[in-house]
Design an enzyme around this catalytic site. Structure first.
Site, mmCIF file in Angstrom:
data_model
loop_
_atom_site.group_PDB
_atom_site.id
_atom_site.type_symbol
_atom_site.label_atom_id
_atom_site.label_comp_id
_atom_site.label_asym_id
_atom_site.label_seq_id
_atom_site.Cartn_x
_atom_site.Cartn_y
_atom_site.Cartn_z
ATOM 1 N N PHE A 101 0.816 -1.227 0.000
ATOM 2 C CA PHE A 101 0.000 0.000 0.000
ATOM 3 C C PHE A 101 0.840 1.264 0.000
ATOM 4 C CE2 PHE A 101 -0.193 2.544 3.904
ATOM 5 C CZ PHE A 101 0.585 1.805 4.767
ATOM 6 N N LYS A 102 2.119 1.151 0.323
ATOM 7 C CA LYS A 102 2.983 2.334 0.339
ATOM 8 C C LYS A 102 2.979 3.054 -1.013
ATOM 9 C CE LYS A 102 4.814 1.475 4.519
ATOM 10 N NZ LYS A 102 4.142 0.265 5.041
ATOM 11 N N ASP A 103 2.722 2.308 -2.094
ATOM 12 C CA ASP A 103 2.668 2.938 -3.421
ATOM 13 C C ASP A 103 1.570 3.998 -3.524
ATOM 14 O OD1 ASP A 103 4.733 1.402 -4.582
ATOM 15 O OD2 ASP A 103 3.334 -0.241 -5.012
ATOM 16 N N LEU A 116 3.477 6.857 -2.205
ATOM 17 C CA LEU A 116 4.833 7.118 -2.713
ATOM 18 C C LEU A 116 4.897 7.258 -4.228
ATOM 19 C CD1 LEU A 116 6.824 5.146 -0.073
ATOM 20 C CD2 LEU A 116 7.139 7.558 -0.665
#
Ligand SMILES: *Cc1c(COP(=O)(O)O)cnc(C)c1O
Length: 494
Positions: A112-114, A117
């Site tokens: 989920f960091k995408d 980011l």
């Protein structure tokens, strides 16, 4: 909209400055001075929009300084079909009549960091321009496995930036490690730290507050910034998917406008669930915020007792991205729950630094208990939840399993059957080893071979970029002691 430091609210900066700096000089975190209101009319508009347009619209409320057409362009780029392999970007999957899973891992690095980011580098580049900054932004990131890769993927070859990632040597999955050490780009660097995530994060914080390093970097034409969730540019894009998921439930006629929805979030550094809290602050009808932890249950105890105590054994678990004892973003919640009492926040954070423990005043503890439910899930329960959902036809990763289990516990304990969304933070293919074992398979010897093995066993397609790890040569091999992280930074920025 202006932003203030949680440790000194007289310190105010613009959005561009907050994003550029990442962390306030006084060690505090930048927070919006107030929360824009999400009106019924806004929600009606958002319902008819695509995910990228929803993102530009919601972020625009916090970033008036940015041109709306720029935000629109950034969102189209960040969430475009070349980067996200799901048409809805963040699709909801229905499990039963009152339970959905929000899949946030369809981006380039399968976590989920995408979601944030892919956006942050564009916000940061614009912020450099808007503030007339000529120095190079050097992003330092400590990662529990997913941030590092997602940040490098976002910042690779972005002009006027360099990025250096520290990960705990024994604290990430083999696929996570391979993703990082094979990263391409001329401006990226990766280094393992002998220690756990908290050691890596503390090292980065130490470097940030070291005036000698700051001065030296200044001479070299660089300054430090952060891609960790302490950066406002990380939190803001995450507010979007909570609102977006609500719109999707409305569109599917599962709920009516104004109906409450509970959200259950697998939590580590408290960034993701904080974004959900902020969506609630804007007026999204969020019922309970359910904070799911693994065996590192420091947050469960905090929500139940008001005592935060990091003096406890650190456990390396099968959900390594949540193996964290110091949840940085809690500071933003404390600030808001205390009605903006910066002195109190400074005192609590001082106690945390000195003794590893603090206790919040009674009325804050009450508010905390009304808004949040805290629960944790041990290793055996994590594995059996993966297995149980797999038998129901849904393959999930270990972090998502923690959330699924804690949601079940919450419902059993309280009887609250409000429609609920639990958040899926990673593709099961990032944690093949644990997922294969959980569903009763013996993982193949080679970690990359496990990807094909899991595809063959489950019939669920692996994300293309993970499958492409096979045969890729590592570019980075460096390991450092915690005390020597400063030298790694200075070498990298030669
Ligand atoms: C980062 C991460 C988490 C924890 O999110 P926080 O915002 O740090 O609370 C949970 N699951 C996965 C897969 C992650 O990468």
């Amino acid at each position: 909209m202006q932003y203030l430091s949680t440790r000194d609210k007289s310190l105010r900066v613009s959005a561009a400055e907050a994003i550029k700096m990442g962390l306030s000089r006084d060690g505090g975190l930048f927070t919006p001075v107030n929360f824009p209101v999400l009106r019924a009319l806004d929600v009606e508009m958002l319902r008819g929009m695509s995910y990228p347009r929803r993102a530009a619209y919601i972020m625009g409320k916090y970033l008036e300084q940015f041109r709306p057409e720029d935000l629109g362009l950034f969102a189209e780029r960040a969430y475009g079909p070349d980067r996200f392999d799901a048409p809805g970007v963040a699709p909801l999957r229905q499990l039963d009549q009152h339970t959905w899973c929000l899949e946030l891992w369809h981006g380039p690095t399968s976590a989920f960091k995408d979601m944030a980011l892919q956006m942050l580098p564009q916000l940061l580049s614009t912020s450099l321009r808007m503030t007339g900054e000529e120095k190079t932004a050097c992003i330092l990131a400590a990662t529990s496995g997913d941030t590092g890769k997602a940040a490098m993927e976002g910042f690779a070859d972005v002009e006027q930036t360099r990025i250096l990632v520290f990960y705990p040597r024994d604290g990430v999955s083999e696929i996570q490690r391979l993703q990082m050490v094979t990263q391409e780009g001329d401006n990226v660097g990766v280094c393992a730290v002998e220690g756990n995530f908290d050691d890596a994060q503390n090292g980065v914080k130490r470097i940030f507050s070291d005036p000698a390093i700051r001065e030296e970097l200044e001479k070299r034409g660089c300054f430090l910034s952060s891609a960790n969730s302490i950066n406002w540019g990380r939190i803001l894009p995450q507010v979007v998917y909570y609102i977006s998921a609500y719109c999707d439930l409305l569109n599917a006629k599962e709920i009516k406008l104004g109906d409450k929805v509970n959200y259950c979030v697998p939590t580590g550094n408290f960034g993701n669930i904080l974004a959900c809290y902020y969506a609630r602050r804007m007026g999204l009808p969020v019922g309970k915020l359910i904070c799911a932890s693994n065996r590192n249950d420091v947050l469960t105890e905090f929500i139940r007792t008001g005592v935060y105590d990091r003096n406890r054994p650190f456990h390396a678990t099968m959900s390594p991205s949540m193996d964290i004892l110091i949840s940085s973003n809690l500071e933003r919640l404390l600030f808001d729950l205390s009605g903006g009492d910066d002195q109190l926040v400074r005192s609590l954070m001082g106690q945390l630094e000195k003794t590893g423990r603090y206790e919040v005043p009674g009325e804050m503890r009450e508010k905390l208990g009304e808004l949040f439910y805290g629960g944790f899930c041990g290793e055996e329960d994590t594995a059996s939840t993966v297995a149980m959902l797999y038998r129901c036809g849904y393959l999930i990763d270990t972090h998502t399993a923690v959330a699924a289990k804690v949601l079940t516990d919450y419902r059993r304990e309280t009887g609250d059957m409000t429609p609920a969304i639990f958040v899926s933070t990673a593709s099961p293919y990032k944690f093949c080893d644990s997922v294969l074992s959980a569903i009763g398979e013996t993982p193949a010897e080679d970690s990359v071979d496990r990807i094909a093995q899991m595809e063959a066993v489950t019939g669920v397609a692996a994300p293309a970029r993970l499958a492409a790890l096979k045969g890729k040569a590592p570019r980075f091999h460096q390991v450092t002691k915690r005390e020597a992280m400063e030298n790694v930074v200075l070498d990298f920025l030669k």
